[in-house]
Design a protein around this motif. Structure first.
Motif, PDB file in Angstrom:
ATOM      1  N   UNK A  60       0.818  -1.212   0.000  1.00 11.00           N
ATOM      2  CA  UNK A  60       0.000   0.000   0.000  1.00 11.00           C
ATOM      3  C   UNK A  60       0.856   1.269   0.000  1.00 11.00           C
ATOM      4  N   UNK A  61       1.945   1.271   0.767  1.00  8.85           N
ATOM      5  CA  UNK A  61       2.845   2.435   0.737  1.00  8.85           C
ATOM      6  C   UNK A  61       3.328   2.714  -0.682  1.00  8.85           C
ATOM      7  N   UNK A  62       3.730   1.674  -1.388  1.00 10.85           N
ATOM      8  CA  UNK A  62       4.249   1.819  -2.749  1.00 10.85           C
ATOM      9  C   UNK A  62       3.183   2.427  -3.661  1.00 10.85           C
ATOM     10  N   UNK A 119      -4.602   5.498  -6.927  1.00 11.50           N
ATOM     11  CA  UNK A 119      -5.720   5.086  -6.075  1.00 11.50           C
ATOM     12  C   UNK A 119      -5.739   3.566  -5.961  1.00 11.50           C
ATOM     13  N   UNK A 120      -6.021   3.066  -4.759  1.00 10.54           N
ATOM     14  CA  UNK A 120      -6.109   1.626  -4.507  1.00 10.54           C
ATOM     15  C   UNK A 120      -7.466   1.321  -3.893  1.00 10.54           C
ATOM     16  N   UNK A 121      -8.195   0.377  -4.489  1.00 13.05           N
ATOM     17  CA  UNK A 121      -9.467  -0.057  -3.918  1.00 13.05           C
ATOM     18  C   UNK A 121      -9.463  -1.572  -3.832  1.00 13.05           C
ATOM     19  N   UNK A 154      -2.696   6.651   4.287  1.00 10.09           N
ATOM     20  CA  UNK A 154      -2.883   6.324   2.869  1.00 10.09           C
ATOM     21  C   UNK A 154      -3.021   7.534   1.953  1.00 10.09           C
ATOM     22  N   UNK A 155      -2.854   8.751   2.506  1.00 10.12           N
ATOM     23  CA  UNK A 155      -2.958   9.980   1.707  1.00 10.12           C
ATOM     24  C   UNK A 155      -4.314  10.094   1.031  1.00 10.12           C
ATOM     25  N   UNK A 156      -5.324   9.453   1.621  1.00  8.58           N
ATOM     26  CA  UNK A 156      -6.682   9.540   1.088  1.00  8.58           C
ATOM     27  C   UNK A 156      -6.904   8.762  -0.181  1.00  8.58           C
TER      28      UNK A 156
END
Length: 432
Positions: free
Chosen positions: A297-299, A306-308, A322-324
């Protein structure tokens, strides 16, 4: 840790509604006669075992899987892209992950991930006109209307840290053929809408957009969770095909690129994530596993993408910096743990043991089960962690046996196929 998770469990509405499934017969609601032990599984190992075991091995075992029901029509659509599908777990959430993100891109009038992230709650929450398909919702957005999208998995209703405020958990029971059927669904709501931490606010310029939305699929093709890959990948593919059949997003066809998340042993997800980033993915759908997601997730968010995730459930995501840019369509393990604990308690068991995989997902789910079962007045007589890549599980099974439980929650993945024979050998399970 227990006190923190007890508070999280308490945030879930106590009144979980049990909805009957058609075809459940007189199994539903009927307390099973007390046995020496009763086995319960979770989303990581409630799968169709079929002829992998002797007939009757799993007869009477119960399991829980978070997520909504797949309709017959949607299953037909999934089978049209993958005729070999046997399981459908998380397919609807995978489909909805693509659709809600595409609608947010339409609302943002951009494929820039940070601008899409800023619209995710706007398109999935009230106020706004209810709509349930991409075509209907996109038409409203293009006409300047606000929308409240309800997906195949139900209302999305994302909270301020990117998790759904409500979710369903299915309860299943195995028959003599070692396959499971649903016997009910429970819907739980989370009353709190947590204030995001500063590092959970959208910040920075994010990845640049080029006008064409690119989805990256980071789902398990290998490893202990590889059985989840086909239905989840099919859900993503059905959604992307639908978007393009409707004219695409932002007037351009959507592009889909795929990579293998694996299962963390060995950890292949980081380099597979790089492949998606190198192909200019704006949105990454995945992973299926909490521990694997936490490893990449950091990467992803540091790349401004965006990650979902359709399925991750660890409470760790509620406070991840997660910076939103991180969202999920599955509520935390407190909900699944609560439903499993309620099912065990309602079946008449009072002294349970938890045999659990040692990772972020297993730890969170075990703590949720402990908190909820204790709140119901029951006793957790043993919680025993095991290493998934262990050469054997005899010591852990014997430790559980020594605690003399009347039911066991087995929290694991594919290694369940090795643990169940150990439970049988120890006299802790013999089917019905």
């Amino acid at each position: 840790m227990n006190r923190r998770l007890t508070g999280l469990t308490a945030a879930i509405a106590v009144s979980l509604s049990l909805t009957a499934c058609s075809g459940s017969g007189d199994q539903e609601g009927a307390a099973q006669p007390a046995k020496k032990t009763q086995i319960y599984l979770v989303d990581g190992n409630t799968t169709q075992y079929g002829d992998e075991f002797k007939a009757g091995t799993f007869d009477g075992v119960k399991g829980v899987i978070p997520g909504g029901k797949s309709t017959g029509e949607f299953r037909d659509r999934l089978l049209s892209v993958d005729p070999g599908l046997k399981d459908f777990a998380y397919a609807v959430e995978s489909y909805d992950s693509v659709i809600v993100t595409a609608l947010a891109a339409e609302a943002a009038k951009s494929d820039k991930p940070n601008l899409i992230a800023a619209k995710m709650r706007d398109v999935s929450n009230a106020p706004g006109e209810k709509c349930t398909t991409y075509a209907a919702c996109a038409k409203l957005l293009r006409a300047g209307s606000e929308i409240d999208f309800d997906g195949l998995s139900g209302p999305i209703d994302l909270n301020r840290t990117g998790s759904p405020s409500a979710a369903s958990v299915g309860v299943f029971q195995y028959g003599k053929d070692n396959t499971y059927q649903p016997i009910g669904y429970e819907t739980g709501k989370v009353s709190a809408d947590p204030e995001p931490l500063p590092e959970q606010e959208i910040s920075g310029s994010g990845a640049p957009g080029d006008g064409r939305l690119v989805f990256g699929s980071l789902l398990p093709q290998t490893g202990d969770l590889s059985y989840l890959g086909p239905p989840m990948s099919a859900g993503v593919k059905v959604a992307v095909d639908e978007l393009n059949d409707q004219g695409g997003v932002l007037g351009e066809d959507v592009r889909l690129v795929s990579a293998d998340s694996g299962d963390g042993t060995p950890n292949i997800a980081p380099q597979e994530t790089d492949k998606l980033l190198d192909q200019d993915a704006d949105v990454i759908v995945g992973t299926a596993s909490s521990s694997v997601s936490l490893s990449v997730l950091d990467k992803i968010v540091n790349a401004g993408v965006l990650n979902i995730s359709p399925s991750v459930t660890s409470p760790a995501f509620d406070t991840f910096p997660d910076r939103g840019l991180f969202f999920r369509l599955m509520q935390s393990d407190a909900l699944q743990g609560g439903v499993l604990a309620n099912t065990m308690s309602n079946d008449g068991y009072t002294d349970i043991a938890i045999l659990v995989r040692q990772d972020a997902w297993g730890q969170g789910l075990a703590a949720g089960i402990e908190a909820a079962f204790g709140a119901s007045g029951g006793n957790v007589v043993a919680t025993r962690f095991y290493a998934a890549d262990s050469g054997g599980f005899t010591a852990e099974v014997n430790a559980v046996k020594a605690a003399d439980p009347d039911a066991i929650a087995l929290v694991g993945f594919d290694e369940t196929k090795k643990i169940v024979p150990e439970l049988i050998k120890a006299g802790l399970w013999m089917g019905r």
